[in-house]
Design a protein around this motif. Structure first.
Motif, mmCIF file in Angstrom:
data_model
loop_
_atom_site.group_PDB
_atom_site.id
_atom_site.type_symbol
_atom_site.label_atom_id
_atom_site.label_comp_id
_atom_site.label_asym_id
_atom_site.label_seq_id
_atom_site.Cartn_x
_atom_site.Cartn_y
_atom_site.Cartn_z
ATOM 1 N N LEU A 132 0.829 -1.194 0.000
ATOM 2 C CA LEU A 132 0.000 0.000 0.000
ATOM 3 C C LEU A 132 0.870 1.254 0.000
ATOM 4 O O LEU A 132 1.928 1.288 0.613
ATOM 5 N N ASN A 133 0.403 2.283 -0.722
ATOM 6 C CA ASN A 133 1.063 3.588 -0.706
ATOM 7 C C ASN A 133 0.006 4.668 -0.875
ATOM 8 O O ASN A 133 -1.142 4.379 -1.260
ATOM 9 N N VAL A 134 0.367 5.890 -0.587
ATOM 10 C CA VAL A 134 -0.592 7.010 -0.604
ATOM 11 C C VAL A 134 -1.234 7.158 -1.982
ATOM 12 O O VAL A 134 -2.439 7.427 -2.100
ATOM 13 N N GLY A 135 -0.452 6.957 -3.048
ATOM 14 C CA GLY A 135 -0.981 7.129 -4.398
ATOM 15 C C GLY A 135 -2.134 6.216 -4.732
ATOM 16 O O GLY A 135 -2.988 6.548 -5.566
ATOM 17 N N MET A 136 -2.199 5.038 -4.076
ATOM 18 C CA MET A 136 -3.285 4.096 -4.351
ATOM 19 C C MET A 136 -4.639 4.634 -3.891
ATOM 20 O O MET A 136 -5.678 4.196 -4.376
ATOM 21 N N PHE A 163 -9.190 -8.256 -2.557
ATOM 22 C CA PHE A 163 -9.074 -8.132 -4.015
ATOM 23 C C PHE A 163 -7.939 -7.165 -4.341
ATOM 24 O O PHE A 163 -7.859 -6.086 -3.745
ATOM 25 N N ASN A 164 -7.093 -7.529 -5.282
ATOM 26 C CA ASN A 164 -6.058 -6.621 -5.772
ATOM 27 C C ASN A 164 -6.729 -5.552 -6.618
ATOM 28 O O ASN A 164 -7.267 -5.856 -7.694
ATOM 29 N N HIS A 165 -6.698 -4.301 -6.151
ATOM 30 C CA HIS A 165 -7.491 -3.266 -6.831
ATOM 31 C C HIS A 165 -6.951 -2.956 -8.232
ATOM 32 O O HIS A 165 -7.616 -2.273 -9.009
ATOM 33 N N ASN A 166 -5.767 -3.451 -8.553
ATOM 34 C CA ASN A 166 -5.237 -3.267 -9.910
ATOM 35 C C ASN A 166 -5.671 -4.376 -10.868
ATOM 36 O O ASN A 166 -5.512 -4.238 -12.080
ATOM 37 N N HIS A 167 -6.199 -5.472 -10.333
ATOM 38 C CA HIS A 167 -6.598 -6.615 -11.160
ATOM 39 C C HIS A 167 -7.913 -7.177 -10.627
ATOM 40 O O HIS A 167 -7.955 -8.289 -10.081
ATOM 41 N N LEU A 168 -8.976 -6.404 -10.783
ATOM 42 C CA LEU A 168 -10.282 -6.801 -10.255
ATOM 43 C C LEU A 168 -11.009 -7.716 -11.239
ATOM 44 O O LEU A 168 -10.868 -7.569 -12.456
ATOM 45 N N PRO A 169 -11.800 -8.674 -10.738
ATOM 46 C CA PRO A 169 -12.593 -9.526 -11.624
ATOM 47 C C PRO A 169 -13.515 -8.704 -12.518
ATOM 48 O O PRO A 169 -14.082 -7.699 -12.084
ATOM 49 N N VAL A 170 -13.668 -9.132 -13.751
ATOM 50 C CA VAL A 170 -14.521 -8.416 -14.700
ATOM 51 C C VAL A 170 -15.961 -8.352 -14.205
ATOM 52 O O VAL A 170 -16.665 -7.361 -14.424
ATOM 53 N N ASP A 171 -16.396 -9.414 -13.539
ATOM 54 C CA ASP A 171 -17.792 -9.487 -13.101
ATOM 55 C C ASP A 171 -17.957 -9.070 -11.634
ATOM 56 O O ASP A 171 -18.888 -9.512 -10.961
ATOM 57 N N LEU A 172 -17.087 -8.192 -11.140
ATOM 58 C CA LEU A 172 -17.143 -7.823 -9.728
ATOM 59 C C LEU A 172 -18.454 -7.131 -9.362
ATOM 60 O O LEU A 172 -18.985 -7.334 -8.266
#
Length: 472
Positions: free
Chosen positions: A187-191, A257-266
């Motif tokens: 985690l970092n501030v930019g996220m 969930f990895n917010h950079n690689h979320l499931p398409v059907d989330l």
């Protein structure tokens, strides 16, 4: 009025809460913005939701003797014609919401039967639309028999959904204390900073859609012992509860969930994924998944039945008869505006038919959901318009509760909320879940323009029919 009849400010806050935020609202916006949505929630609650709720309080207090509904606010400040179009736009904007709710019922039944998302993989668009419409028709047929019991069920379902959301946040904390890894790490501030681009602007409408609805408690403002002192407390408590769940709920989703690689059907299945993951990581198997699925069904059953009844009744009973064709005013022996239900069914079928030609079931679900992020904020604009009117002519309207004593300042705060809402709804026209410039992108963009246009056009046709009937 005895003290036993007063509504306390914590109770009013809870009444508003179950109509404002649900777990799915957190999922939808996490999918759109990732962990950056946490900053969006903080800004939205600080600069928009609190004044929104306090404006609703003054409007409800001002027109308490007339019932305090949105249509009443516009009719009393701007005349019968605008009152009718408010009722029409409020009703017609509820159609995508009702269809989306029926969609969610079908999805929940699939999870309850299969325990996974296999229905999405195996079901055709046509079958999904047909099952959604069948759910819709069944509830219309049962409406007259189950209306009162489902009002109680709505309290049970809404309360259970709130508890499940709180439980998810608590279990996430337990999981982290137990040494679980964060999927979105490091985690970092930019996220936590949203990316300000066209995609971000197109998602603002869904944020507003997720947090609107506090006007439902407006008629109860005058049933408080001291509305001037206690109503702001209710809105602050509502904001604190909703803010806690949206901020910590969004962070909890970032844990699993990895917010950079979320499931398409989330958006469609994310709630089920989340509860299944947290249950399994805590050694509870699939029990949390099935507990949430049952809660979701109870919540959606009650919501669908109550929406069908409330939206149709508001249109046919809270507008002047000379704006409505006489057929729509027909009430059957059970007190049901049956032809209004038929019109609701026809428009819902039309929306479902438009969605059938999208690539898959997930795209249908996402498009209907995003359509709500367009039409619902546009209707919310009426609230701020009515508030601006009563502050511009404050000598004509008396209220037990006043938000901001200075009329000019109050007017510009109302204008600020109006502008934000209108801009968010307009940018919501741009599709959010498909690649820019793809065939599906242009398909959904066209649907997002013509669907609200058709809805609005029908609102102009009904008064013409009514006028022709009156003349003849």
């Amino acid at each position: 009025m005895t003290s036993l009849q007063y509504i306390s400010w914590p109770v009013l806050a809870l009444m508003a809460f179950v109509n404002v935020i649900g777990f799915d609202d957190i999922i939808y916006n996490f999918k759109n913005q990732g962990l950056g949505v946490i900053t969006s929630w903080i800004i939205l609650f600080s600069l928009y939701i609190i004044p929104y709720g306090l404006m609703v309080g003054q409007l409800g207090s001002t027109f308490s003797s007339e019932g305090g509904g949105l249509t009443t606010w516009i009719r009393e400040t701007s005349g019968e014609t605008l009152g009718f179009f408010t009722a029409w736009t409020y009703w017609v904007a509820s159609i995508p919401y009702v269809v989306d709710t029926a969609n969610s019922v079908v999805v929940a039944i699939g999870w309850l039967i299969n325990g996974d998302n296999s229905m999405e993989r195996n079901m055709s668009n046509q079958m999904f639309a047909l099952l959604t419409f069948l759910v819709f028709i069944v509830f219309i047929l049962l409406q007259s028999r189950l209306r009162h019991s489902l009002q109680i069920l709505s309290i049970v379902g809404g309360g259970a959904m709130f508890l499940m959301t709180v439980l998810f946040v608590i279990l996430t904390a337990v999981d982290l204390v137990g040494g679980a890894k964060i999927a979105s790490a490091p985690l970092n501030v930019g996220m936590f900073v949203p990316k300000f681009n066209l995609h971000f602007l197109s998602t603002l409408g869904l944020l507003i859609y997720a947090t609107s609805g506090s006007e439902i408690v407006a008629p109860y403002v005058t049933r408080m012992k001291n509305p001037r002192r206690d109503f702001p407390k209710s809105i602050i408590l509502l904001t604190a509860m909703a803010g806690f769940l949206t901020i910590f709920g969004s962070f909890s989703l970032g844990v699993f969930f990895n917010h950079n690689h979320l499931p398409v059907d989330l958006k469609m299945n994310g709630s089920y994924y989340a509860f299944d993951i947290v249950g399994q990581q805590l050694g509870l198997g699939h029990s949390m998944l099935f507990a949430f699925t049952i809660t979701q069904l109870l919540y959606m059953f009650a919501l669908l039945a109550l929406l069908l009844d409330a939206m149709t009744r508001m249109l046919v009973s809270d507008t002047s008869p000379h704006f409505m064709p006489k057929q729509l005013l027909k009430i059957n022996k059970n007190g049901i505006p049956i032809n209004g239900y038929i019109l609701t069914s026809a428009l819902s079928a039309g929306i479902l038919l438009l969605g059938v030609f999208l690539p898959n079931m997930n795209e249908i679900f996402n498009w209907l959901l995003n359509l709500n992020g367009i039409v619902s904020p546009y209707v919310t604009c009426w609230i701020f318009f009515a508030f601006m009117q009563i502050r511009k002519r404050s000598s004509e309207f008396n209220s037990a509760y006043v938000f901001i004593k200075n009329d000019k300042v109050a007017y510009w705060v109302g204008f600020w909320c109006f502008a934000v809402t209108f801009i968010a709804a307009t940018f919501g026209v741009f599709p959010q879940d498909v690649p820019f410039g793809s065939g599906t992108y242009w398909h959904e963009l066209i649907l997002n323009i013509i669907t609200p246009a058709i809805m609005l056009a029908l609102g102009w046709i009904l008064p013409l029919i009514a006028r022709w009937q009156n003349d003849n």
